[in-house]
Design a protein around this motif. Structure first.
Motif, PDB file in Angstrom:
ATOM      1  N   LEU A 167      -2.884  -6.496  -5.619  1.00 39.62           N
ATOM      2  CA  LEU A 167      -3.662  -7.722  -5.744  1.00 39.62           C
ATOM      3  C   LEU A 167      -3.465  -8.657  -4.560  1.00 39.62           C
ATOM      4  O   LEU A 167      -4.400  -9.339  -4.130  1.00 39.62           O
ATOM      5  CB  LEU A 167      -3.287  -8.450  -7.040  1.00 39.62           C
ATOM      6  CG  LEU A 167      -3.726  -7.804  -8.362  1.00 39.62           C
ATOM      7  CD1 LEU A 167      -3.179  -8.596  -9.533  1.00 39.62           C
ATOM      8  CD2 LEU A 167      -5.251  -7.714  -8.441  1.00 39.62           C
ATOM      9  N   HIS A 168      -2.249  -8.676  -4.020  1.00 41.38           N
ATOM     10  CA  HIS A 168      -1.935  -9.637  -2.961  1.00 41.38           C
ATOM     11  C   HIS A 168      -1.809  -8.994  -1.588  1.00 41.38           C
ATOM     12  O   HIS A 168      -1.361  -9.646  -0.641  1.00 41.38           O
ATOM     13  CB  HIS A 168      -0.648 -10.380  -3.332  1.00 41.38           C
ATOM     14  CG  HIS A 168      -0.787 -11.174  -4.600  1.00 41.38           C
ATOM     15  ND1 HIS A 168      -1.466 -12.372  -4.660  1.00 41.38           N
ATOM     16  CD2 HIS A 168      -0.362 -10.925  -5.873  1.00 41.38           C
ATOM     17  CE1 HIS A 168      -1.445 -12.836  -5.895  1.00 41.38           C
ATOM     18  NE2 HIS A 168      -0.773 -11.977  -6.656  1.00 41.38           N
ATOM     19  N   GLN A 169      -2.209  -7.719  -1.506  1.00 41.43           N
ATOM     20  CA  GLN A 169      -2.250  -7.001  -0.230  1.00 41.43           C
ATOM     21  C   GLN A 169      -0.904  -7.031   0.492  1.00 41.43           C
ATOM     22  O   GLN A 169      -0.825  -7.311   1.693  1.00 41.43           O
ATOM     23  CB  GLN A 169      -3.366  -7.570   0.656  1.00 41.43           C
ATOM     24  CG  GLN A 169      -4.754  -7.416   0.031  1.00 41.43           C
ATOM     25  CD  GLN A 169      -5.866  -7.941   0.921  1.00 41.43           C
ATOM     26  OE1 GLN A 169      -5.674  -8.864   1.695  1.00 41.43           O
ATOM     27  NE2 GLN A 169      -7.043  -7.328   0.812  1.00 41.43           N
ATOM     28  N   LYS A 170       0.141  -6.744  -0.263  1.00 43.40           N
ATOM     29  CA  LYS A 170       1.492  -6.622   0.266  1.00 43.40           C
ATOM     30  C   LYS A 170       2.054  -5.263  -0.137  1.00 43.40           C
ATOM     31  O   LYS A 170       1.676  -4.706  -1.168  1.00 43.40           O
ATOM     32  CB  LYS A 170       2.412  -7.721  -0.278  1.00 43.40           C
ATOM     33  CG  LYS A 170       1.955  -9.154   0.011  1.00 43.40           C
ATOM     34  CD  LYS A 170       2.057  -9.506   1.481  1.00 43.40           C
ATOM     35  CE  LYS A 170       1.649 -10.959   1.720  1.00 43.40           C
ATOM     36  NZ  LYS A 170       1.720 -11.319   3.161  1.00 43.40           N
ATOM     37  N   ASP A 171       2.958  -4.740   0.669  1.00 38.95           N
ATOM     38  CA  ASP A 171       3.643  -3.501   0.297  1.00 38.95           C
ATOM     39  C   ASP A 171       4.699  -3.816  -0.757  1.00 38.95           C
ATOM     40  O   ASP A 171       5.636  -4.582  -0.474  1.00 38.95           O
ATOM     41  CB  ASP A 171       4.310  -2.870   1.521  1.00 38.95           C
ATOM     42  CG  ASP A 171       3.310  -2.315   2.505  1.00 38.95           C
ATOM     43  OD1 ASP A 171       2.208  -1.919   2.072  1.00 38.95           O
ATOM     44  OD2 ASP A 171       3.621  -2.277   3.715  1.00 38.95           O
ATOM     45  N   PRO A 172       4.567  -3.258  -1.970  1.00 36.00           N
ATOM     46  CA  PRO A 172       5.522  -3.603  -3.031  1.00 36.00           C
ATOM     47  C   PRO A 172       6.798  -2.783  -2.938  1.00 36.00           C
ATOM     48  O   PRO A 172       6.762  -1.583  -2.632  1.00 36.00           O
ATOM     49  CB  PRO A 172       4.749  -3.275  -4.311  1.00 36.00           C
ATOM     50  CG  PRO A 172       3.839  -2.148  -3.906  1.00 36.00           C
ATOM     51  CD  PRO A 172       3.473  -2.395  -2.470  1.00 36.00           C
ATOM     52  N   LEU A 173       7.910  -3.421  -3.227  1.00 35.44           N
ATOM     53  CA  LEU A 173       9.207  -2.759  -3.290  1.00 35.44           C
ATOM     54  C   LEU A 173       9.862  -3.146  -4.609  1.00 35.44           C
ATOM     55  O   LEU A 173       9.783  -4.297  -5.030  1.00 35.44           O
ATOM     56  CB  LEU A 173      10.115  -3.194  -2.133  1.00 35.44           C
ATOM     57  CG  LEU A 173       9.619  -2.906  -0.718  1.00 35.44           C
ATOM     58  CD1 LEU A 173      10.522  -3.603   0.300  1.00 35.44           C
ATOM     59  CD2 LEU A 173       9.592  -1.409  -0.455  1.00 35.44           C
TER      60      LEU A 173
END
Length: 251
Positions: A167-173
């Protein structure tokens, strides 16, 4: 031996062998019957029990099962709200992408008594953290999501983190502060994450109908935002309602 005698011997031998060649083998079945039996054999199927973590307008469901995270559209565009537990029957394999995808879904049955939309509750909490003091996540590539101290299963945590990153166009970790330090993302000596921001939710008390928790967004030792003494309760339908916040803090 005369030709006549040779012919007589060969003819007798042929008569002796003929019954053995034409008689059916004991216990065998006619070819047509065998083919019919094969075509009528039941089709192999498998069933995945999974919780809906999110559903988009197109009907695509993000699912958390025992063995992984899946994204699928059900037959005839069936859709269900976040929190629904489904038994999904399929006869194909699993496409090994992330999230994984079930092949040839045949049906989906709802487990009415197992509805729990805590994933949706915590998505709302993560969204509030993200939308407050947006400077904390400026110029970042990663978003860390630590839900390890909640009641969500490991794959529900992974699905929620993946969806939030999408949703926020970030790579999730996923992982704790300590894990992300050990993996080299966070500089523990400088107490700073140069290219990421860590969102954490920690339950302090939970039951079937009520949960209390705290939450925070962290970029560094002097860059954090906290929600404290938060409370949510389930309504008569089994859904978690909105939550209240006991206090706010900034560092």
């Amino acid at each position: 031996m005369t030709a006549k005698r040779i012919w007589t011997v060969c003819f007798a031998l042929l008569l002796f062998l003929l019954p053995a060649c034409t008689a059916p083998n004991a216990g065998s079945e006619p070819l047509a019957q065998s083919a019919a039996s094969e075509s009528a054999a039941p089709e192999l199927t498998d069933t995945l029990t999974a919780r809906v973590v999110s559903a988009d307008e197109s009907g695509s469901l993000l699912l958390a099962g025992k063995n992984g995270v899946y994204r699928n559209t059900l037959p005839d565009g069936q859709t269900y709200p976040a929190g629904t537990m489904l038994d999904i029957t399929y006869s194909g394999g699993v496409q090994e992408i992330y999230p994984a995808q079930l092949c040839d879904i045949q049906s989906a049955a709802v487990r009415e008594a197992e509805f729990d939309d805590r994933c949706a509750l915590y998505m709302n909490v993560l969204t509030e953290l993200w939308d407050t003091d947006k400077a904390l996540q400026a110029d970042t590539d990663y978003v860390g999501i630590d839900l390890s101290r909640t009641s969500l299963t490991k794959n529900e945590q992974a699905a929620l983190a993946w969806h939030f990153g999408e949703l926020h166009q970030k790579d999730p970790l996923t992982g704790t502060y300590e894990t992300l330090c050990a993996e080299g993302y966070i500089d523990n000596d400088q107490l700073y994450w140069e290219d990421g921001c860590l969102l954490t939710i920690e339950e302090t008390e939970t039951s079937e109908t009520r949960v209390t928790f705290s939450a925070q967004k962290w970029r560094g030792g002097d860059g954090a935002y906290f929600l404290t003494d938060c409370t949510a309760a389930r309504d008569k339908t089994g859904a978690w309602g909105d939550y209240t916040v006991g206090g706010y803090a900034i560092s």
